[in-house]
Design a protein around this motif. Structure first.
Motif, PDB file in Angstrom:
ATOM      1  N   UNK A   1       1.011  -1.080  -0.013  1.00  0.00           N
ATOM      2  CA  UNK A   1      -0.194  -0.155  -0.138  1.00  0.00           C
ATOM      3  C   UNK A   1       0.781   1.162  -0.026  1.00  0.00           C
ATOM      4  N   UNK A   2       0.592   2.067  -1.019  1.00  0.00           N
ATOM      5  CA  UNK A   2       1.600   3.199  -1.098  1.00  0.00           C
ATOM      6  C   UNK A   2       0.867   4.581  -1.040  1.00  0.00           C
ATOM      7  N   UNK A   3       1.389   5.427  -0.107  1.00  0.00           N
ATOM      8  CA  UNK A   3       0.356   6.697   0.318  1.00  0.00           C
ATOM      9  C   UNK A   3       1.196   7.632  -0.638  1.00  0.00           C
ATOM     10  N   UNK A   4       0.080   8.305  -1.225  1.00  0.00           N
ATOM     11  CA  UNK A   4       0.597   9.456  -2.200  1.00  0.00           C
ATOM     12  C   UNK A   4       0.826  10.665  -1.401  1.00  0.00           C
ATOM     13  N   UNK A   5       0.691  10.848  -0.189  1.00  0.00           N
ATOM     14  CA  UNK A   5       0.819  12.451   0.525  1.00  0.00           C
ATOM     15  C   UNK A   5       1.644  11.839   1.962  1.00  0.00           C
ATOM     16  N   UNK A   6       2.233  12.921   2.035  1.00  0.00           N
ATOM     17  CA  UNK A   6       3.155  12.672   3.469  1.00  0.00           C
ATOM     18  C   UNK A   6       2.226  12.771   4.719  1.00  0.00           C
ATOM     19  N   UNK A   7       0.964  13.424   4.591  1.00  0.00           N
ATOM     20  CA  UNK A   7       0.200  13.607   5.647  1.00  0.00           C
ATOM     21  C   UNK A   7      -0.646  12.386   6.056  1.00  0.00           C
ATOM     22  N   UNK A   8      -0.635  11.465   5.175  1.00  0.00           N
ATOM     23  CA  UNK A   8      -1.340  10.048   5.268  1.00  0.00           C
ATOM     24  C   UNK A   8      -0.372   9.046   5.578  1.00  0.00           C
ATOM     25  N   UNK A   9      -0.679   8.283   6.674  1.00  0.00           N
ATOM     26  CA  UNK A   9      -0.092   7.054   6.778  1.00  0.00           C
ATOM     27  C   UNK A   9      -0.689   5.912   7.887  1.00  0.00           C
ATOM     28  N   UNK A  10       0.050   4.737   7.952  1.00  0.00           N
ATOM     29  CA  UNK A  10      -0.669   3.823   8.708  1.00  0.00           C
ATOM     30  C   UNK A  10      -1.045   4.345  10.121  1.00  0.00           C
ATOM     31  N   UNK A  11      -0.192   4.967  10.873  1.00  0.00           N
ATOM     32  CA  UNK A  11      -0.765   5.860  12.263  1.00  0.00           C
ATOM     33  C   UNK A  11      -2.036   6.356  11.906  1.00  0.00           C
ATOM     34  N   UNK A  12      -1.947   7.134  10.977  1.00  0.00           N
ATOM     35  CA  UNK A  12      -3.291   8.017  10.880  1.00  0.00           C
ATOM     36  C   UNK A  12      -4.665   7.118  10.728  1.00  0.00           C
ATOM     37  N   UNK A  13      -4.454   6.037   9.829  1.00  0.00           N
ATOM     38  CA  UNK A  13      -5.632   5.166   9.823  1.00  0.00           C
ATOM     39  C   UNK A  13      -6.248   4.450  11.123  1.00  0.00           C
ATOM     40  N   UNK A  14      -5.029   4.193  11.737  1.00  0.00           N
ATOM     41  CA  UNK A  14      -5.342   3.551  13.087  1.00  0.00           C
ATOM     42  C   UNK A  14      -5.994   4.359  14.281  1.00  0.00           C
ATOM     43  N   UNK A  15      -5.463   5.594  13.979  1.00  0.00           N
ATOM     44  CA  UNK A  15      -6.087   6.617  14.866  1.00  0.00           C
ATOM     45  C   UNK A  15      -7.628   6.968  14.382  1.00  0.00           C
ATOM     46  N   UNK A  16      -7.841   6.914  13.137  1.00  0.00           N
ATOM     47  CA  UNK A  16      -9.188   7.308  12.755  1.00  0.00           C
ATOM     48  C   UNK A  16     -10.157   5.706  13.145  1.00  0.00           C
ATOM     49  N   UNK A  17      -9.512   4.769  13.027  1.00  0.00           N
ATOM     50  CA  UNK A  17     -10.199   3.767  13.417  1.00  0.00           C
ATOM     51  C   UNK A  17     -10.707   3.596  15.039  1.00  0.00           C
ATOM     52  N   UNK A  18      -9.701   3.917  15.630  1.00  0.00           N
ATOM     53  CA  UNK A  18      -9.874   4.213  17.065  1.00  0.00           C
ATOM     54  C   UNK A  18     -11.131   5.049  17.522  1.00  0.00           C
ATOM     55  N   UNK A  19     -10.933   6.186  16.745  1.00  0.00           N
ATOM     56  CA  UNK A  19     -12.175   7.388  16.746  1.00  0.00           C
ATOM     57  C   UNK A  19     -13.449   6.731  16.388  1.00  0.00           C
ATOM     58  N   UNK A  20     -13.461   5.894  15.468  1.00  0.00           N
ATOM     59  CA  UNK A  20     -14.863   5.292  14.833  1.00  0.00           C
ATOM     60  C   UNK A  20     -15.527   4.349  15.968  1.00  0.00           C
ATOM     61  N   UNK A  21     -14.482   3.637  16.443  1.00  0.00           N
ATOM     62  CA  UNK A  21     -14.733   2.809  17.518  1.00  0.00           C
ATOM     63  C   UNK A  21     -15.420   3.353  18.816  1.00  0.00           C
ATOM     64  N   UNK A  22     -14.610   4.582  19.356  1.00  0.00           N
ATOM     65  CA  UNK A  22     -15.141   5.192  20.197  1.00  0.00           C
ATOM     66  C   UNK A  22     -16.623   5.790  20.113  1.00  0.00           C
ATOM     67  N   UNK A  23     -16.778   6.053  19.133  1.00  0.00           N
ATOM     68  CA  UNK A  23     -18.377   6.338  18.707  1.00  0.00           C
ATOM     69  C   UNK A  23     -19.305   5.234  18.491  1.00  0.00           C
ATOM     70  N   UNK A  24     -18.672   3.827  18.784  1.00  0.00           N
ATOM     71  CA  UNK A  24     -19.550   2.864  18.598  1.00  0.00           C
ATOM     72  C   UNK A  24     -20.200   2.535  17.263  1.00  0.00           C
ATOM     73  N   UNK A  25     -19.452   3.038  16.297  1.00  0.00           N
ATOM     74  CA  UNK A  25     -19.927   2.910  14.699  1.00  0.00           C
ATOM     75  C   UNK A  25     -19.642   1.528  14.199  1.00  0.00           C
ATOM     76  N   UNK A  26     -20.744   0.925  13.273  1.00  0.00           N
ATOM     77  CA  UNK A  26     -20.615  -0.521  13.062  1.00  0.00           C
ATOM     78  C   UNK A  26     -19.403  -0.560  11.977  1.00  0.00           C
ATOM     79  N   UNK A  27     -18.232  -0.901  12.311  1.00  0.00           N
ATOM     80  CA  UNK A  27     -16.783  -1.113  11.551  1.00  0.00           C
ATOM     81  C   UNK A  27     -16.678  -2.341  11.439  1.00  0.00           C
ATOM     82  N   UNK A  28     -16.140  -2.642  10.202  1.00  0.00           N
ATOM     83  CA  UNK A  28     -15.528  -3.768  10.014  1.00  0.00           C
ATOM     84  C   UNK A  28     -14.251  -3.378   9.126  1.00  0.00           C
TER      85      UNK A  28
END
Length: 427
Positions: free
Chosen positions: A206-233
């Protein structure tokens, strides 16, 4: 006149154990080798004869034809569209090596959806919902990366929220902000978030095309979704790097706190048969091991579709709703195709949403029939396969010259063998 059904199958599970069944009726008996020989030679008593007739292992030409026609009828009576993919943005801010969308595209011009196309979609879907008496449908935002055109997503949802619609968004998770996440929560939108394992595995393909996005950013957003109890897979592609690190990936999944994971099988063209067999065998083993390891805690859709078909004896006529003509995809320009992986493929365009009503698409017989006629139930090679009942045919867009998705055949046959053995253990 009774004889062995032309749909009769026997699958050897052990040195002295066979599963026998009618491939289209799928009521399974487990027998020893000497019992199988007696059945094949019609050397049985009246009690066993009655059982053979009850399981349609012994049948007549008329009864075989009746069973086949009932299978056809079961999925042709309802021709309505039940799943609609919408592509707000054909652009993506990542460049994954295995991407099915862009690697197979013959269209180099990508667009984002404008308000005029969105308004047409809203009008045509609202009209269609009245046509089907507001029966439930699923709308999934897909891409590309759909959140790159977030305003259009909000506009469509806001104007259709009073209809009986399940909403979902498939995303790489890099572009979320608090406003988006709050909106997803308020409107009960399910999220499928693409991740392929822990950082050292995920970032190989998986290749990120911008420096502002990375694996840590995705995991951070995953945790934010889970904190809201959103139906996430999690949507996880089974690359060889994932498969070769199976234990680490499965342990990682258990730490995420998600309720579901969907495994995506890769598709290949012009590869050696040995490689194809190895990949689909290894990926199927991965899915089975995942089910045995975390299946009671985290739902995985691919294997559970097979289990549902097997346990409830529901003939799996298609592996996706596109294959049965019950799904459409509307791209950013309003062009309509069946498969969500074909939205950039000009050769697969059915019509444009500006020119047709959705209910009309169900009557596009020449186009729809061509698609449906590729289903396993219409293919002699598939009908002769032991696993046709739980198969669905894989990806129709990747059929070979024999009208089959060869890799998916390997996957399904291995799944059938596993299901037969697991079921016998519980007897």
């Amino acid at each position: 006149m009774l004889r062995l059904s032309k749909y009769f199958s026997s699958v050897k599970l052990d040195d002295d154990l066979y599963a026998i069944f009618n491939r289209l009726y799928f009521k399974i008996l487990y027998v020893r080798e000497f019992e199988l020989k007696k059945i094949l030679n019609y050397d049985i008593d009246m009690e066993i004869l009655s059982l053979m007739i009850d399981y349609y292992i012994y049948s007549s030409e008329e009864m075989d034809n009746y069973i086949y026609e009932e299978i056809i009828k079961s999925f042709t009576e309802d021709s309505s569209i039940r799943t609609i993919y919408i592509i707000p943005s054909e652009f993506c801010n990542m460049n994954c090596k295995y991407c099915l969308i862009y690697n197979n595209s013959n269209n180099k011009i990508k667009t984002i959806m404008d308000i005029n196309i969105a308004e047409k979609i809203i009008y045509k879907i609202s009209k269609y919902m009245r046509y089907i008496n507001n029966d439930k449908i699923m709308i999934q935002f897909y891409g590309g990366e759909p959140t790159l055109n977030w305003n259009i997503i909000e506009y469509i949802v806001n104007n259709l929220k009073n209809y009986n619609i399940d909403w979902s968004i498939i995303t790489n998770g890099t572009n979320f902000n608090n406003k988006m996440i709050d909106y997803i929560k308020r409107n009960n939108i399910s999220v499928g978030l693409s991740l392929d394992g822990p950082n050292f595995i995920n970032d190989i393909d998986r290749i990120y095309t911008q420096k502002s996005i990375n694996f840590s950013k995705i995991v951070e957003n995953l945790d934010r979704l889970l904190c809201k109890n959103i139906n996430l897979s999690i949507s996880l592609t089974l690359t060889m790097n994932v498969i070769n690190n199976k234990e680490k990936v499965l342990n990682w999944i258990k730490t995420l706190g998600v309720k579901g994971v969907n495994y995506n099988l890769l598709h290949f063209r012009n590869v050696e048969t040995d490689f194809l067999k190895k990949y689909y065998s290894d990926s199927t083993n991965f899915i089975i091991d995942s089910y045995n390891t975390i299946g009671d805690k985290i739902y995985e859709d691919r294997i559970n579709r097979k289990i549902l078909s097997f346990n409830n004896r529901i003939f799996k006529y298609s592996d996706c709703s596109a294959g049965a003509g019950k799904q459409i995809t509307i791209n950013s320009s309003g062009d309509i195709v069946y498969c969500n992986c074909d939205f950039l493929n000009k050769n697969k365009i059915i019509a444009n949403i500006k020119d047709v009503n959705i209910e009309e698409i169900t009557t596009f017989n020449s186009i729809k029939d061509e698609w449906i006629n590729k289903l396993p139930i219409y293919n002699k090679k598939c009908i002769d396969c032991d696993s046709i009942f739980i198969c669905g045919g894989g990806c129709i867009s990747h059929h070979n010259n024999f009208g089959i998705d060869e890799g998916f055949c390997i996957h399904t046959q291995k799944m059938l063998y596993w299901l037969l053995k697991e079921t016998y253990k519980k007897i």
